[in-house]
Motif scaffolding. Structure first.
Motif, PDB file in Angstrom:
ATOM      1  N   ALA A  69      -9.049   6.395  -5.285  1.00 45.62           N
ATOM      2  CA  ALA A  69      -9.284   7.636  -6.029  1.00 45.62           C
ATOM      3  C   ALA A  69      -9.667   8.762  -5.087  1.00 45.62           C
ATOM      4  O   ALA A  69     -10.311   8.537  -4.060  1.00 45.62           O
ATOM      5  N   PHE A  70      -9.246   9.966  -5.437  1.00 38.44           N
ATOM      6  CA  PHE A  70      -9.823  11.163  -4.826  1.00 38.44           C
ATOM      7  C   PHE A  70     -11.248  11.284  -5.363  1.00 38.44           C
ATOM      8  O   PHE A  70     -12.214  11.293  -4.618  1.00 38.44           O
ATOM      9  N   SER A  71     -11.362  11.354  -6.671  1.00 36.56           N
ATOM     10  CA  SER A  71     -12.659  11.276  -7.342  1.00 36.56           C
ATOM     11  C   SER A  71     -12.423  11.100  -8.831  1.00 36.56           C
ATOM     12  O   SER A  71     -11.588  11.788  -9.425  1.00 36.56           O
ATOM     13  N   ALA A  72     -13.177  10.161  -9.432  1.00 38.59           N
ATOM     14  CA  ALA A  72     -13.082   9.930 -10.873  1.00 38.59           C
ATOM     15  C   ALA A  72     -13.913  10.922 -11.663  1.00 38.59           C
ATOM     16  O   ALA A  72     -13.997  10.824 -12.886  1.00 38.59           O
ATOM     17  N   GLY A  73     -14.561  11.877 -10.978  1.00 34.48           N
ATOM     18  CA  GLY A  73     -15.357  12.885 -11.671  1.00 34.48           C
ATOM     19  C   GLY A  73     -16.817  12.817 -11.281  1.00 34.48           C
ATOM     20  O   GLY A  73     -17.172  12.301 -10.217  1.00 34.48           O
ATOM     21  N   VAL A 116      -4.522  14.022  -2.937  1.00 35.05           N
ATOM     22  CA  VAL A 116      -4.788  13.036  -3.984  1.00 35.05           C
ATOM     23  C   VAL A 116      -3.721  11.950  -3.895  1.00 35.05           C
ATOM     24  O   VAL A 116      -2.554  12.188  -4.186  1.00 35.05           O
ATOM     25  N   ASN A 117      -4.149  10.768  -3.487  1.00 36.41           N
ATOM     26  CA  ASN A 117      -3.258   9.611  -3.398  1.00 36.41           C
ATOM     27  C   ASN A 117      -3.794   8.511  -4.300  1.00 36.41           C
ATOM     28  O   ASN A 117      -3.907   7.358  -3.917  1.00 36.41           O
ATOM     29  N   GLY A 118      -4.142   8.892  -5.514  1.00 40.78           N
ATOM     30  CA  GLY A 118      -4.725   7.963  -6.473  1.00 40.78           C
ATOM     31  C   GLY A 118      -5.251   8.750  -7.658  1.00 40.78           C
ATOM     32  O   GLY A 118      -4.702   9.779  -8.046  1.00 40.78           O
ATOM     33  N   MET A 119      -6.341   8.282  -8.239  1.00 38.91           N
ATOM     34  CA  MET A 119      -6.896   8.905  -9.436  1.00 38.91           C
ATOM     35  C   MET A 119      -7.695  10.165  -9.105  1.00 38.91           C
ATOM     36  O   MET A 119      -8.430  10.215  -8.134  1.00 38.91           O
ATOM     37  N   VAL A 120      -7.532  11.190  -9.949  1.00 39.90           N
ATOM     38  CA  VAL A 120      -8.390  12.371  -9.866  1.00 39.90           C
ATOM     39  C   VAL A 120      -8.684  12.804 -11.300  1.00 39.90           C
ATOM     40  O   VAL A 120      -7.783  13.072 -12.083  1.00 39.90           O
ATOM     41  N   PHE A 133      -3.977  24.344  -1.070  1.00 36.85           N
ATOM     42  CA  PHE A 133      -2.885  23.378  -0.968  1.00 36.85           C
ATOM     43  C   PHE A 133      -3.331  22.086  -1.641  1.00 36.85           C
ATOM     44  O   PHE A 133      -4.349  21.495  -1.277  1.00 36.85           O
ATOM     45  N   ARG A 134      -2.530  21.647  -2.633  1.00 32.87           N
ATOM     46  CA  ARG A 134      -2.891  20.481  -3.437  1.00 32.87           C
ATOM     47  C   ARG A 134      -1.750  19.467  -3.357  1.00 32.87           C
ATOM     48  O   ARG A 134      -0.684  19.671  -3.938  1.00 32.87           O
ATOM     49  N   ILE A 135      -1.986  18.378  -2.643  1.00 31.08           N
ATOM     50  CA  ILE A 135      -0.944  17.385  -2.405  1.00 31.08           C
ATOM     51  C   ILE A 135      -1.102  16.225  -3.372  1.00 31.08           C
ATOM     52  O   ILE A 135      -2.199  15.703  -3.571  1.00 31.08           O
ATOM     53  N   ALA A 136       0.010  15.834  -3.983  1.00 33.53           N
ATOM     54  CA  ALA A 136       0.069  14.651  -4.838  1.00 33.53           C
ATOM     55  C   ALA A 136       1.081  13.674  -4.260  1.00 33.53           C
ATOM     56  O   ALA A 136       1.953  14.053  -3.469  1.00 33.53           O
TER      57      ALA A 136
END
Length: 399
Positions: A69-73, A116-120, A133-136
């Motif tokens: 996860a990038f971050s689950a919150g 973000v290479n997972g959950m955000v 810049f927002r990479i997915a």
């Protein structure tokens, strides 16, 4: 990779790679908790971003998460402890720092990349979308599920500027988007295959430090590097929000949550009349209706109004409003739905949440108005959020 805060003390929740003095790579490092953001982490991030902006040697900041996860919150267990102990004011300190961090990142004077290479989700998503810049990747999953917890999504400034009423859909339902969908709707600025991320980071580290150009030139240069590794991803053939934009554009512009729900129900009825029993030909529609039914009624109404107001407000105005809303939610004097949502998630995930008010029609405009009124109207000790003057406009507005 070193684990340092701005004072040089060790802090394992935030890692800083600073082998290249021109490029700082900040990694959220609570992988067992999906990098849920504690109050300490938020303070750390704010200090680091401020320090890097004022450090003439730093030309680029990269933010990413360790693990899946990038971050689950936000750290909901920490929030629940503060509320249960009556320390809701301490919890608001973290909310104020989130607002300051979102404001800082969105108006950052230097190129900043979030990967973000997972959950955000939730608060993590609010930070991610503030970045220039927002990479997915193909592993990315984006959602803002706050209404299912009795809360309200943050960063209405960004959400309110998504295309085709997608903002209402995401804020009210908490629906998930995958990486290709994130890129298609503009939540992500670039889509990079996960296998290329290491090469991308290596080139950013190696190339950016050698430049002596102005900030605008740096932005263009960083963009050109990311574009070398970016591709146009294929969207799922069916079942995604992007393939149901006609329904979203028909239903989610409605004036009230009740009207949105009614319009969706009509779409489902029409689907049945066409011979598709229970909307079976469109499971996306069934899932969307169920998400609204399970969410907190008062959260839905607050979220819809917040998004709508965000369209005509600047970033600072949006954050001041969101802080007011967070204060009222934390106090729990109008509704205790947030505490109910936290309890259901942390204690008994299978039980049905007992929202109060329990139906949309029982949530009056007067109740919703209280969440948006100035703080001193309720408590002289509560102060309005004050944000410093910034010379840059939000990066999102420039893309």
């Amino acid at each position: 990779m070193a684990s340092l805060n701005s004072d040089g003390h060790r802090n394992p929740e935030v890692l800083v790679q600073d082998s290249n003095p021109s490029v700082k790579t900040v990694t959220l490092n609570r992988p067992r908790h999906l990098n849920a953001l504690s109050g300490e982490m938020l303070s750390q991030l704010l200090q680091l971003f401020l320090a890097y902006e004022h450090d003439a040697k730093v030309k680029l900041v990269i933010l990413k998460g360790n693990g899946k996860a990038f971050s689950a919150g936000g750290d909901i267990a920490e929030v629940a402890r503060l509320l249960d102990s009556g320390n809701w004011r301490l919890g608001l300190k973290a909310t104020a720092e989130v607002c300051e961090l979102l404001y800082l990142i969105a108006t950052y004077s230097k190129p900043q990349v979030s990967i973000v290479n997972g959950m955000v989700m939730g608060r993590g998503a609010a930070i991610y979308v503030s970045s220039r810049f927002r990479i997915a990747t193909e592993n990315s999953i984006f959602s803002m599920p706050e209404t299912a917890l009795g809360g309200v999504p943050e960063n209405s400034y960004f959400l309110s500027r998504l295309p085709r009423f997608l903002e209402e859909y995401l804020a009210l339902t908490g629906a998930q988007l995958d990486g290709p969908e994130m890129f298609a709707c503009g939540i992500a600025t670039h889509f990079v295959p996960a296998a290329k991320l290491v090469l991308l980071e290596q080139e950013l580290l190696a190339s950016t430090g050698a430049l002596t150009s102005s900030c605008d030139d740096l932005v263009s240069y960083v963009s050109s590097i990311i574009s070398k590794y970016s591709i146009q991803p294929a969207l799922k053939e069916r079942g995604s929000a992007w393939h149901n934009m006609d329904v979203i554009e028909k239903c989610f512009p409605k004036s009230t949550v009740e009207e949105v729900a009614s319009a969706l129900e009509k779409e489902a009825t029409d689907d049945i009349d066409d011979g598709h029993v229970n909307g079976g030909n469109n499971p996306w529609l069934t899932s969307t209706i169920e998400s609204l039914k399970k969410a907190s009624p008062i959260s839905l109404k607050i979220a819809l109004r917040s998004i709508r107001e965000g369209r005509s407000q600047g970033l600072g105005e949006c954050l001041v409003r969101e802080y007011r809303i967070a204060c009222r939610i934390a106090r729990g004097e109008i509704s205790t739905d947030f505490r109910e949502g936290l309890s259901a998630l942390l204690v008994d995930r299978d039980r049905i949440k007992k929202w109060e008010p329990c139906k949309l029609e029982l949530v009056s405009d007067k109740m919703v108005d209280r969440y948006f009124s100035k703080l001193e109207n309720d408590d002289e000790e509560l102060k309005e959020l004050e944000l410093p003057a910034r010379s840059n406009s939000p990066a999102f507005a420039k893309l």
